[in-house]
Design an enzyme around this catalytic site. Structure first.
Site, short mmCIF file in Angstrom:
data_model
loop_
_atom_site.label_atom_id
_atom_site.label_comp_id
_atom_site.label_asym_id
_atom_site.label_seq_id
_atom_site.Cartn_x
_atom_site.Cartn_y
_atom_site.Cartn_z
N GLY A 130 0.82 -1.20 0.00
CA GLY A 130 0.00 0.00 0.00
C GLY A 130 0.86 1.26 0.00
O GLY A 130 1.94 1.30 -0.60
N SER A 131 0.40 2.26 0.73
CA SER A 131 1.01 3.58 0.64
C SER A 131 2.41 3.70 1.23
O SER A 131 3.12 4.67 0.95
CB SER A 131 0.10 4.62 1.30
OG SER A 131 -1.08 4.78 0.54
N VAL A 132 2.86 2.74 2.05
CA VAL A 132 4.22 2.85 2.57
C VAL A 132 5.24 2.71 1.43
O VAL A 132 6.38 3.16 1.55
CB VAL A 132 4.53 1.81 3.68
CG1 VAL A 132 3.72 2.10 4.92
CG2 VAL A 132 4.33 0.38 3.20
#
Length: 488
Positions: A216-218
């Site tokens: 995801g966004s990491v």
């Protein structure tokens, strides 16, 4: 000699030759393989004939040996806080072999390693009992406890690394198991083993290094690094040319943002509010090959050895433009271990230098002589110091003004950088999302710790309340605080 006797003699000679060849093949060519074969009971009997050496954390053993009062297996393995340390130690079982450090360093722990020949020879003359050597780890007991207790009843994992050396400070995975519960070979041990094998929650799975998840966004910090290193962004506070409805290449579907203010947002602001459109477009601008190159500099697409083998994290080398754009925001086929995301964070915190992660500091003989000392080893330099410092500025902005506020230590002289992530998964994203958080703490002397946390499943938490900032960031905060306190 008549013809029939000659034939019999030749046949017998061939049989003798075949027997000699087979005997030499078994004794010399396959000797090591047969000696270490898991079905060779002599190996297990020898493993427990004497007290095993110990696995050491903070100067104290977290393992032990007790007299099992058995005719064949004299000693049985014991563990202190077994479930907490299981992802590090692995298990050593009289019935079910061994794994992880217990297996990899078995020669040292049993005392059978060739490097302990002098100790074995000396004990023959002194009459002392044979004993194995010790494995001294890099782990930090306080950090491990904070990680394990922070995860609690949740399913997930935590990895903490010292960025300047690559030393692993914490490696936690939940749910876990107690290696002592099947260390013997009784019916009770068998029952415990079978229960673990059949447990659908997979407590024996080392999620910190063997499970790969959508990041995801990491993952956006990797895309930001690629954009900076390839000159697609030079000023992190300058507006980007990203329309709100930016469409995924080869598709008519516009990229969806979960926060406002993403139209033409700067790289700094886009990371703070986690704009999908900005990072997907940047991934497309950088291009698949350069994105693959950056991901691999951080360690993707390759197994890591700590010395325990870690599964290879994945960045798709064959994705089309649309797939690459989605991969750039941690979706599509992108998948990673918590260890890998801790490595990414550690490299950024270490001004662009990635150190090889390891958790065995040294091997020590029974007489306390150091047999082997593992030293820090540089693995790569994914980003320049200048760009690493820009990434730090952006990640610190996420904590001070964005979604990572729950990781702020509020300690004088300590800066915290981080990135939240909520990774959707399952068919049509129907399953509960994963909550991610990556972070580091930094002082004037450098960064003592970088952390990656994933909460795979949080009991009693509503789907809409699952977030990296809400669930994973507090765990990272406690781990960072534990490391800082232990350093005085």
């Amino acid at each position: 000699m008549n013809k029939p006797l000659r034939r019999v003699a030749i046949f017998c000679g061939l049989l003798i030759l075949a027997l000699l060849l087979r005997d030499n093949w078994v004794q010399f060519v396959r000797a090591d393989e047969l000696t270490s074969h898991p079905k060779n009971t002599r190996v297990r009997i020898e493993r427990y004939a004497n007290e095993r050496g110990n696995i050491i954390v903070d100067g104290k053993p977290i393992t032990g040996s007790v007299d099992s009062k058995d005719e064949y297996y004299k000693y049985k393995r014991t563990y202190t806080d077994g479930p907490m340390w299981a992802p590090v130690t692995g298990y050593a079982s009289q019935a079910y072999d061994a794994n992880q450090i217990e297996k990899i360093e078995d020669g040292i722990l049993t005392g059978n390693d060739d490097r302990l020949f002098f100790d074995r020879t000396l004990s023959m003359f002194t009459g002392e009992k044979k004993r194995g050597g010790d494995v001294v780890t890099t782990l930090n007991g306080a950090a491990q406890k904070a990680a394990f207790e922070g995860l609690g009843d949740n399913t997930g994992a935590v990895v903490a690394i010292e960025p300047s050396t690559g030393k692993i400070l914490a490696l936690a995975s939940t749910p876990s198991y107690d290696p002592a519960s099947f260390a013997g070979y009784s019916k009770k041990d068998e029952k415990a083993w079978v229960a673990l094998e059949n447990d659908k929650s997979k407590p024996k799975q080392n999620r910190a290094i063997r499970e790969i998840y959508p990041p995801g966004s990491v993952f956006k910090v990797v895309t930001a690094a690629a954009a900076l290193e390839n000159g697609k962004v030079t000023d992190i506070n300058a507006a980007t040319e990203t329309p709100e409805g930016w469409k995924i290449p080869l598709s008519t579907v516009p990229m969806k943002n979960h926060s406002g203010g993403c139209a033409n947002a700067s790289l700094n602001e886009a990371l703070r509010v986690s704009c999908n459109s900005v990072f997907a477009k940047l991934g497309d601008d950088v291009g698949r090959d350069k994105m693959v190159e950056m991901a691999e500099k951080f360690g993707f697409n390759a197994e890591q050895f700590t010395p325990v083998r870690s599964a290879a994290s994945v960045y798709d080398k064959k994705a089309d433009r649309g797939g690459n754009a989605l991969s750039s925001i941690g979706q599509f086929n992108t998948a990673t271990t918590p260890l890998q995301m801790a490595m990414v964070t550690a490299a950024i915190a270490n001004d662009g230098k990635l150190m090889k992660p390891y958790m065995v500091d040294k091997l020590v003989a029974p007489n306390l002589d150091v047999i082997k000392q593992n030293d820090p080893e540089e693995m790569s330099r994914p980003v320049s110091p200048e760009n690493a410092q820009k990434l730090q500025q952006m990640m610190e902005n996420v904590v001070s003004k964005g979604t990572g506020g729950n990781a702020d230590l509020n300690m004088d002289g300590v800066k915290v950088g981080g990135k939240t992530g909520t990774a959707q998964h399952g068919e049509k994203n129907a399953k509960r999302p994963y909550a991610w958080f990556i972070s580091y703490a930094k002082t004037d002397q450098g960064s003592p710790v970088a952390v990656a946390v994933i909460v795979e499943d949080s009991e009693g938490t509503n789907r809409e309340d699952i977030s990296g900032g809400g669930l994973a960031a507090p765990i990272a905060k406690d781990v960072m605080k534990a490391v800082l306190k232990s350093r005085g």
